[in-house]
Scaffold this active site. Structure first.
Site, PDB file in Angstrom:
ATOM      1  N   SER A 155       0.854  -1.183   0.000  1.00 57.52           N
ATOM      2  CA  SER A 155       0.000   0.000   0.000  1.00 57.52           C
ATOM      3  C   SER A 155       0.890   1.233   0.000  1.00 57.52           C
ATOM      4  O   SER A 155       2.045   1.178   0.445  1.00 57.52           O
ATOM      5  CB  SER A 155      -0.886   0.008   1.252  1.00 57.52           C
ATOM      6  OG  SER A 155      -1.495   1.268   1.447  1.00 57.52           O
TER       7      SER A 155
ATOM      8  N   TYR B 277      -1.952  -0.964  10.181  1.00 56.17           N
ATOM      9  CA  TYR B 277      -2.091  -1.281   8.758  1.00 56.17           C
ATOM     10  C   TYR B 277      -0.850  -0.808   8.001  1.00 56.17           C
ATOM     11  O   TYR B 277      -0.271  -1.550   7.203  1.00 56.17           O
ATOM     12  CB  TYR B 277      -3.344  -0.611   8.204  1.00 56.17           C
ATOM     13  CG  TYR B 277      -3.537  -0.784   6.715  1.00 56.17           C
ATOM     14  CD1 TYR B 277      -4.095  -1.949   6.193  1.00 56.17           C
ATOM     15  CD2 TYR B 277      -3.168   0.223   5.822  1.00 56.17           C
ATOM     16  CE1 TYR B 277      -4.275  -2.109   4.834  1.00 56.17           C
ATOM     17  CE2 TYR B 277      -3.343   0.070   4.455  1.00 56.17           C
ATOM     18  CZ  TYR B 277      -3.894  -1.097   3.969  1.00 56.17           C
ATOM     19  OH  TYR B 277      -4.075  -1.257   2.610  1.00 56.17           O
TER      20      TYR B 277
END
Length: 262
Positions: free
Chosen positions: A152, A166
């Site tokens: 990401s 995350y």
């Protein structure tokens, strides 16, 4: 004279076997459709078996080959069994798309231990076990392979929006990509990663709701990309033309890194 065609860009995946995690929705479902459309036989893995079966039926009706395999990324036995099921149906898995992931959407100091374990399990432990299981079988079969991990842009930048763990797991995925690329280079197993920015998917639906208004207004190009705009990068990383590319993390964020803080 070169033995390679000009240009060397084939993306024909006929005869290849792919396993895609998180395939019940969003990016994973799109990745599975794309690979099947290029000729790969695809094992669709996730927890929601009803969605997987519907997607498998869609792909098979279109002339592809797909198998729905229920898998829990936090359960090592389930992960290993998924690879075995794919191999039993189609042969040795030589394309792995490590896509399963979950956001935490909480401040770090407010997360329960249970949520911490779940995020680490889905985003890091599961992908690690899966990559190792696929590589182990490829090495035993003396076959080359391609592993594409989904990281990401949170790996590159975190602005304190309540997704610290995350971000940490996605940095770990990028580092895992680099390390395993070195580990398995001798066996002709290429390991790369895609780091998407904000794309339209089920995972971002909640974020869009929290932001309110039109999310595109916060972005420099005034649009939120769709999964289809990742197709070419995915195919490049699993196709013959990228045979010398391993250990790379490719950012696909449509210039979102240029935005001001939301």
């Amino acid at each position: 004279m070169s033995e390679y065609p000009l240009p060397y860009t084939s993306d024909d995946l006929t005869g290849r076997v792919a396993l895609v995690t998180g395939a019940s929705s969003g990016l994973g479902a799109r990745f599975a459709r794309v690979l099947a459309a290029k000729g790969a036989r695809v094992a669709l893995c996730a927890r929601r078996i009803d969605r997987l079966e519907a997607l498998a039926a869609e792909i098979n009706a279109a002339g592809g080959q797909a198998l729905a395999v229920q898998m829990d990324a936090t359960d090592a036995d389930s992960v290993i069994a998924a690879v075995a099921a794919a191999e039993a149906a189609f042969g040795t898995v030589d394309i792995l798309i490590n896509n399963a992931g979950m956001p935490d959407a909480q401040r770090a100091h407010k997360m329960s231990v249970e949520l911490i374990d779940q995020v680490l399990g889905v985003n890091l432990r599961g992908p690690w076990i899966l990559a190792c299981e696929v590589a182990r079988r490829l090495i035993a079969a003396k076959k080359p392979g391609r592993i594409v991990n989904i990281s990401s842009v949170a790996h590159f930048r975190y602005d304190g929006g309540g997704a610290a763990l995350y971000a940490v797991t996605k940095t770990a995925i990028a580092r895992m990509t680099e390390a395993l690329a070195v580990e398995w280079a001798h066996y002709n197993i290429n390991v790369n990663a895609i780091a998407p920015g904000m794309f339209v998917s089920e995972m971002t639906d909640g974020m869009f709701a929290r932001m309110g208004g039109n999310p595109a207004d916060h972005l420099p190009r005034k649009r939120v990309p769709v999964p289809e705009q990742m197709d070419s990068t995915l195919l490049y990383l699993v196709a013959p033309a990228s045979e010398c590319v391993t250990g790379a993390t490719i950012r696909i964020d449509d210039g979102q890194s240029a935005r001001t803080r939301m």
